[in-house]
Design a protein around this motif. Structure first.
Motif, PDB file in Angstrom:
ATOM      1  N   ASN A   1     -22.426  13.380 -38.866  1.00 47.24           N
ATOM      2  CA  ASN A   1     -22.218  12.242 -37.955  1.00 47.24           C
ATOM      3  C   ASN A   1     -20.755  11.811 -37.971  1.00 47.24           C
ATOM      4  N   HIS A   2     -19.883  12.585 -37.357  1.00 47.62           N
ATOM      5  CA  HIS A   2     -18.463  12.220 -37.421  1.00 47.62           C
ATOM      6  C   HIS A   2     -17.826  12.031 -36.048  1.00 47.62           C
ATOM      7  N   ALA A   3     -18.101  12.905 -35.095  1.00 45.80           N
ATOM      8  CA  ALA A   3     -17.393  12.847 -33.816  1.00 45.80           C
ATOM      9  C   ALA A   3     -18.101  11.977 -32.791  1.00 45.80           C
ATOM     10  N   GLY A   4     -19.431  12.040 -32.769  1.00 47.93           N
ATOM     11  CA  GLY A   4     -20.186  11.280 -31.781  1.00 47.93           C
ATOM     12  C   GLY A   4     -19.945  11.784 -30.368  1.00 47.93           C
ATOM     13  N   LEU A   5     -20.219  10.915 -29.402  1.00 49.92           N
ATOM     14  CA  LEU A   5     -20.037  11.288 -28.006  1.00 49.92           C
ATOM     15  C   LEU A   5     -18.567  11.215 -27.610  1.00 49.92           C
ATOM     16  N   GLY A   6     -18.156  12.181 -26.806  1.00 46.56           N
ATOM     17  CA  GLY A   6     -16.798  12.211 -26.291  1.00 46.56           C
ATOM     18  C   GLY A   6     -16.752  12.884 -24.939  1.00 46.56           C
ATOM     19  N   ASP A   7     -15.550  13.221 -24.524  1.00 46.38           N
ATOM     20  CA  ASP A   7     -15.320  13.703 -23.166  1.00 46.38           C
ATOM     21  C   ASP A   7     -15.450  15.229 -23.099  1.00 46.38           C
ATOM     22  N   GLY A   8     -16.353  15.694 -22.237  1.00 43.58           N
ATOM     23  CA  GLY A   8     -16.537  17.128 -22.063  1.00 43.58           C
ATOM     24  C   GLY A   8     -15.288  17.840 -21.582  1.00 43.58           C
ATOM     25  N   ASP A   9     -14.434  17.140 -20.830  1.00 46.03           N
ATOM     26  CA  ASP A   9     -13.176  17.761 -20.394  1.00 46.03           C
ATOM     27  C   ASP A   9     -12.244  18.012 -21.584  1.00 46.03           C
ATOM     28  N   VAL A  10     -12.294  17.119 -22.568  1.00 49.87           N
ATOM     29  CA  VAL A  10     -11.509  17.329 -23.787  1.00 49.87           C
ATOM     30  C   VAL A  10     -12.036  18.548 -24.533  1.00 49.87           C
ATOM     31  N   LEU A  11     -13.352  18.677 -24.636  1.00 50.27           N
ATOM     32  CA  LEU A  11     -13.929  19.847 -25.296  1.00 50.27           C
ATOM     33  C   LEU A  11     -13.491  21.132 -24.606  1.00 50.27           C
ATOM     34  N   ASP A  12     -13.505  21.135 -23.286  1.00 45.71           N
ATOM     35  CA  ASP A  12     -13.070  22.325 -22.551  1.00 45.71           C
ATOM     36  C   ASP A  12     -11.609  22.660 -22.856  1.00 45.71           C
ATOM     37  N   ALA A  13     -10.769  21.619 -22.949  1.00 45.48           N
ATOM     38  CA  ALA A  13      -9.350  21.845 -23.243  1.00 45.48           C
ATOM     39  C   ALA A  13      -9.158  22.371 -24.659  1.00 45.48           C
ATOM     40  N   VAL A  14      -9.923  21.842 -25.616  1.00 43.76           N
ATOM     41  CA  VAL A  14      -9.840  22.332 -26.991  1.00 43.76           C
ATOM     42  C   VAL A  14     -10.273  23.792 -27.048  1.00 43.76           C
ATOM     43  N   ALA A  15     -11.373  24.113 -26.367  1.00 47.86           N
ATOM     44  CA  ALA A  15     -11.864  25.490 -26.376  1.00 47.86           C
ATOM     45  C   ALA A  15     -10.849  26.447 -25.768  1.00 47.86           C
ATOM     46  N   ALA A  16     -10.137  25.983 -24.744  1.00 45.60           N
ATOM     47  CA  ALA A  16      -9.121  26.818 -24.081  1.00 45.60           C
ATOM     48  C   ALA A  16      -7.757  26.697 -24.744  1.00 45.60           C
ATOM     49  N   GLU A  17      -7.635  25.779 -25.703  1.00 47.92           N
ATOM     50  CA  GLU A  17      -6.373  25.493 -26.396  1.00 47.92           C
ATOM     51  C   GLU A  17      -5.258  25.185 -25.395  1.00 47.92           C
ATOM     52  N   THR A  18      -5.575  24.275 -24.481  1.00 51.02           N
ATOM     53  CA  THR A  18      -4.624  23.817 -23.479  1.00 51.02           C
ATOM     54  C   THR A  18      -4.361  22.331 -23.684  1.00 51.02           C
ATOM     55  N   THR A  19      -3.472  21.762 -22.865  1.00 54.85           N
ATOM     56  CA  THR A  19      -3.101  20.352 -22.989  1.00 54.85           C
ATOM     57  C   THR A  19      -4.328  19.461 -22.857  1.00 54.85           C
ATOM     58  N   LEU A  20      -4.414  18.486 -23.757  1.00 52.35           N
ATOM     59  CA  LEU A  20      -5.577  17.592 -23.758  1.00 52.35           C
ATOM     60  C   LEU A  20      -5.481  16.561 -22.651  1.00 52.35           C
ATOM     61  N   PRO A  21      -6.561  16.365 -21.892  1.00 56.72           N
ATOM     62  CA  PRO A  21      -6.590  15.225 -20.970  1.00 56.72           C
ATOM     63  C   PRO A  21      -6.899  13.948 -21.748  1.00 56.72           C
ATOM     64  N   ALA A  22      -6.586  12.803 -21.183  1.00 62.04           N
ATOM     65  CA  ALA A  22      -6.989  11.541 -21.801  1.00 62.04           C
ATOM     66  C   ALA A  22      -8.505  11.426 -21.728  1.00 62.04           C
ATOM     67  N   PRO A  23      -9.168  11.023 -22.812  1.00 57.58           N
ATOM     68  CA  PRO A  23     -10.623  10.898 -22.764  1.00 57.58           C
ATOM     69  C   PRO A  23     -11.051   9.740 -21.871  1.00 57.58           C
ATOM     70  N   ARG A  24     -11.966  10.024 -20.943  1.00 53.25           N
ATOM     71  CA  ARG A  24     -12.413   9.000 -19.998  1.00 53.25           C
ATOM     72  C   ARG A  24     -13.927   8.810 -20.012  1.00 53.25           C
ATOM     73  N   ARG A  25     -14.647   9.807 -20.483  1.00 49.35           N
ATOM     74  CA  ARG A  25     -16.098   9.740 -20.479  1.00 49.35           C
ATOM     75  C   ARG A  25     -16.624  10.004 -21.886  1.00 49.35           C
ATOM     76  N   ASN A  26     -17.843   9.585 -22.138  1.00 48.98           N
ATOM     77  CA  ASN A  26     -18.541   9.901 -23.379  1.00 48.98           C
ATOM     78  C   ASN A  26     -19.862  10.569 -23.011  1.00 48.98           C
ATOM     79  N   ASP A  27     -19.746  11.858 -22.679  1.00 48.31           N
ATOM     80  CA  ASP A  27     -20.888  12.575 -22.131  1.00 48.31           C
ATOM     81  C   ASP A  27     -21.231  13.843 -22.904  1.00 48.31           C
TER      82      ASP A  27
END
Length: 301
Positions: free
Chosen positions: A92-118
């Motif tokens: 139980n550490h990360a919780g809900l966050g932004d799917g666009d951020v996850l996509d950026a992490v997976a692609a190792e590209t520039t992080l967008p600002a988190p806007r959603r918790n989905d």
């Protein structure tokens, strides 16, 4: 995207990177897997605990509390640079966050600002909780920052990830502010520098060329044991310790330091323990192994 490391593989990766580790009972099977998926994993999230002291912070993260059961991370990184392994699997550490951020992490590209918790971050990230009050003024000792760098690089290396796979909790969700007191940009630069060298090499903090340890690197005095100090020793080890305490800004000396263990030594050492974030009986001025190793006392024969 990757299959989570087994407990043995994770442990070996940390050791290969030179991480100082304390394994806590049952960590290999302590998880929240019965509540949801664990994997595929995409990266690492860095947190601060909003607590002080190693033992109490480890207990908090291991056990959690009524609203958020533990484990609250995979490892707790204390101010002395020890990584306490307390869980393996979903935590139980990360919780809900932004799917666009996850996509950026997976692609190792520039992080967008988190806007959603989905998106469920607990399924996709390793988590390290770092002992710090998170108020912007609680210090981050070099030993602790080095351990964050090494632990993150170890997992990146094991998965074939780059430094862009390491994010702060505040970069995952707009509801969090951690870690506070250093920037994730600076930490990713450190991790990038380390990944450019061999595992366990002494990478310079803040980036730059990575160099392997030198055969002439300074030797540090092993912890002589608690009984050494309670016996009021007269030893060059005490003098060397005192000079390190002075260098760390923890002096309570009016004269000295000298070779005979004294009340001034104990008061000075208590200041060092407090600087590392210890409190109460953990900051009574009697040296313990964790605080001693962090002090890096030169070898005195």
């Amino acid at each position: 995207m990757a299959t989570p490391l087994s407990a043995d593989t994770l442990l070996n990766a940390l050791r290969a990177e030179g991480v100082r580790i304390q394994e806590h009972p049952g960590w290999r099977t302590h998880n929240r897997n019965h509540k949801g998926a664990w994997g595929p994993v995409n990266g690492i999230v860095i947190h601060h605990t909003v607590s002080t002291g190693s033992a109490s912070s480890v207990a908090l993260c291991r056990d959690g509390y009524s609203e958020l059961p533990g484990p609250l991370c995979h490892g707790v990184i204390d101010k002395a640079g020890i990584v306490h392994l307390i869980g393996h699997g979903r935590t139980n550490h990360a919780g809900l966050g932004d799917g666009d951020v996850l996509d950026a992490v997976a692609a190792e590209t520039t992080l967008p600002a988190p806007r959603r918790n989905d998106t469920d971050g607990n399924a996709h990230f390793y988590g390290f909780e770092c002992v710090n009050l998170g108020n912007g003024s609680d210090p981050w000792p070099d030993a602790q920052l080095d351990a964050i760098e090494r632990a993150s690089a170890a997992l990146c290396r094991a998965h074939g990830w780059q430094a862009a796979s390491v994010i702060g909790h505040k970069e995952w969700t707009g509801t969090k502010v951690d870690p506070r007191g250093f920037t994730m940009e600076s930490m990713r630069a450190r991790i990038k520098a380390r990944l450019g060298g061999a595992p366990g090499s002494d990478a310079p903090s803040g980036g730059g060329t990575t160099t392997p340890p030198s055969p002439s690197a300074p030797r540090y005095q092993p912890f002589p044991g608690a009984g050494f100090f309670t016996a009021s020793p007269n030893s060059p080890i005490v003098t060397a310790m005192g000079h390190r305490l002075v260098a760390e800004g923890c002096s309570a000396y009016s004269v000295g330091p000298g070779p005979r263990w004294s009340e001034a030594d104990r008061r000075s050492y208590a200041r060092w323990q407090q600087k590392l974030g210890f409190s109460g009986s953990d900051a009574d001025g009697w040296p313990g192994r964790t605080s001693w190793d962090a002090l890096k006392v030169p070898h005195s024969g």
